[in-house]
Design an enzyme around this catalytic site. Structure first.
Site, PDB file in Angstrom:
ATOM      1  N   SER A   1       7.823 -68.452  94.680  1.00 12.21           N
ATOM      2  CA  SER A   1       7.944 -67.518  95.825  1.00 12.21           C
ATOM      3  C   SER A   1       7.243 -66.395  95.791  1.00 12.21           C
ATOM      4  O   SER A   1       7.390 -65.512  96.781  1.00 12.21           O
ATOM      5  CB  SER A   1       9.557 -67.087  96.065  1.00 12.21           C
TER       6      SER A   1
ATOM      7  N   LYS B   1       4.632 -65.425  98.382  1.00 12.72           N
ATOM      8  CA  LYS B   1       5.113 -64.544  99.796  1.00 12.72           C
ATOM      9  C   LYS B   1       4.675 -63.108  99.601  1.00 12.72           C
ATOM     10  O   LYS B   1       4.620 -62.545 100.785  1.00 12.72           O
ATOM     11  CB  LYS B   1       6.640 -64.737  99.742  1.00 12.72           C
TER      12      LYS B   1
ATOM     13  N   SER C   1      14.172 -63.690 100.198  1.00 23.08           N
ATOM     14  CA  SER C   1      12.960 -65.022  99.912  1.00 23.08           C
ATOM     15  C   SER C   1      13.355 -66.169 100.962  1.00 23.08           C
ATOM     16  O   SER C   1      13.165 -67.231 100.521  1.00 23.08           O
ATOM     17  CB  SER C   1      13.036 -65.342  98.731  1.00 23.08           C
TER      18      SER C   1
END
Length: 431
Positions: free
Chosen positions: A49, A52, A113
């Protein structure tokens, strides 16, 4: 402004200042991009993640450019709806007929997230995640990244996307970057959009608070104030974990006027959600205990042996030069005097004899000042290996062009001076 150092060099295991239990790690000073520590920083690895961070960059850029607005609303596509309902992934459940603002979706992605929210933002900006992934890779290139591969907007492994992964990517693909590129991307994000830290530093928030869809969103960054691994000065940035990526974390912290960015990939030693913080703490301690940003050379700095440049066809026959701005360096404790400055003049502006030709303007750039490290340690260079940071060297005053009469008299004077020299040389030869 900062100095130019020697290229990146690998430090041997025996010289390692700290031991980081991870596949890859790096820590940089944010304002200069100076690498303070590095381990296997150029291998492209899964980032989970942490990908991101690029999605955040493109969202904030789209807001700045007026392409989207915080208050505009979005109704989930079937793809976004299905991903958001997966409780095994980090998510805030989205209703298929619901209406959500860009602000809500951004906060869900940046704080918790939330994966469905990230895909929703991709669709808002680019129309589809496929088109958004193209933008991610294009932006990576534009920002100077060199070891990267973006395949989706979330950082999930494509196999978790229920067969709806972006076109042109394989079902087993996932986002990969080097630690260097992850640090560089984070530096660009913080520098270009410092407001990102306002959201990234939020320890917890409630999604759709006061509604039936209210969802607690604790920040996965446990180094924020009040959380399990609280660390003074930490205010971002992004965690990540998948089966292949392991325990990952890009952190940023500021103390005593110095901001650093650290990246740890596939951290080992404790649980999936804890190893990254243990290893990050080591790096942050090392940075703050051993380095500081200092003004090593002030603005208007002159090197005695290079303080002037001769001028031809001017009212004056030379001009003083100095640095336009101060040079701030990341200095290791006790090494304030371990740097040697050198003026590198622009040869294109000089005659074959090394002269400037009048007229010369005040503050005219005539070169750059570079600084070499003369200490006992090793310079790891800069996170952006394609750049050589430097400070301009400029003229201290203007030199006007001499008029035709003065130039003529100089020519006459030069002729008689040469003639007299010839006569004296001849007379000397008689004796």
């Amino acid at each position: 402004m900062v100095s130019a150092f020697s290229p990146f060099t690998t430090v041997s295991a025996a010289e390692e200042p700290i031991t980081i239990n991870a596949s890859s790690a790096i820590i940089i000073e944010e304002s200069t991009g100076t690498i303070l520590y590095g381990k296997n920083i150029d291998e492209k690895l899964p980032v989970a993640s942490m990908a991101k961070v690029m999605t955040e960059y493109l969202v904030l850029e789209a807001i700045k450019d007026g392409k989207i607005k915080w208050e505009q609303t979005y109704t989930p596509s079937e793809y976004v709806y299905k991903i958001s309902q997966n409780g095994d992934l980090s998510n805030v459940p989205l209703r298929q007929d619901g209406s959500y603002t860009v602000q809500e979706l951004y906060e869900a992605m940046a704080i918790y997230s939330a994966n469905g929210a990230a895909i929703a933002l991709a669709e808002i900006i680019a129309g589809s995640e496929t088109a958004f992934v193209k933008q991610m890779n294009e932006k990576a290139k534009a920002l100077g990244l060199t070891n990267y591969e973006f395949v989706n907007a979330t950082g999930l492994e494509n196999k978790d996307l229920l067969g709806m992964h972006p076109d042109g990517t394989s079902a087993d693909a996932e986002n990969r970057l080097s630690a260097r590129d992850m640090a560089l991307l984070s530096q660009k994000l913080i520098n270009d959009f410092p407001e990102v830290l306002d959201t990234a530093s939020t320890p917890k928030k409630v999604f759709r608070e006061g509604t039936d869809d209210a969802t607690n969103m604790p920040n996965w960054n446990w180094m924020l104030p009040g959380l399990v691994y609280e660390y003074e000065g930490v205010d971002g940035l992004k965690t990540g974990s998948t089966t292949n990526a392991g325990s990952c974390f890009t952190a940023t912290a500021e103390r005593n006027g110095m901001r650093v960015i650290s990246v740890v990939m596939n951290a080992q030693g404790k649980s999936l959600h804890e190893s990254r913080f243990v290893e990050t703490e080591k790096m942050l301690n090392y940075a703050f205990n051993n380095f500081s940003v200092k003004e090593v050379f002030p603005a208007n700095y002159q090197i005695k042996s290079q303080s002037t440049i001769p001028v031809v066809k001017g009212k004056e026959d030379q001009v003083s030069i100095h640095t336009k701005e101060a040079i701030n360096l990341v200095v290791k404790n006790g090494e304030e005097n371990a740097y040697k400055p050198t003026f590198q003049l622009d040869q294109k502006q000089l005659t074959k004899k090394g002269e400037l030709t009048a007229p010369v303007k005040k503050d005219q750039k005539v070169g750059t000042m570079v600084v070499s490290y003369q200490g006992n340690g090793s310079s790891l260079g800069f996170v952006d290996k394609n750049k050589s940071p430097q400070v301009d060297v400029v003229t201290k005053e203007a030199v006007e062009k001499a008029n035709w009469f003065v130039l003529s008299m100089r020519g006459v004077g030069g002729f008689f001076s040469g003639l007299w020299g010839t006569i004296t040389d001849t007379v000397k030869g008689w004796f």
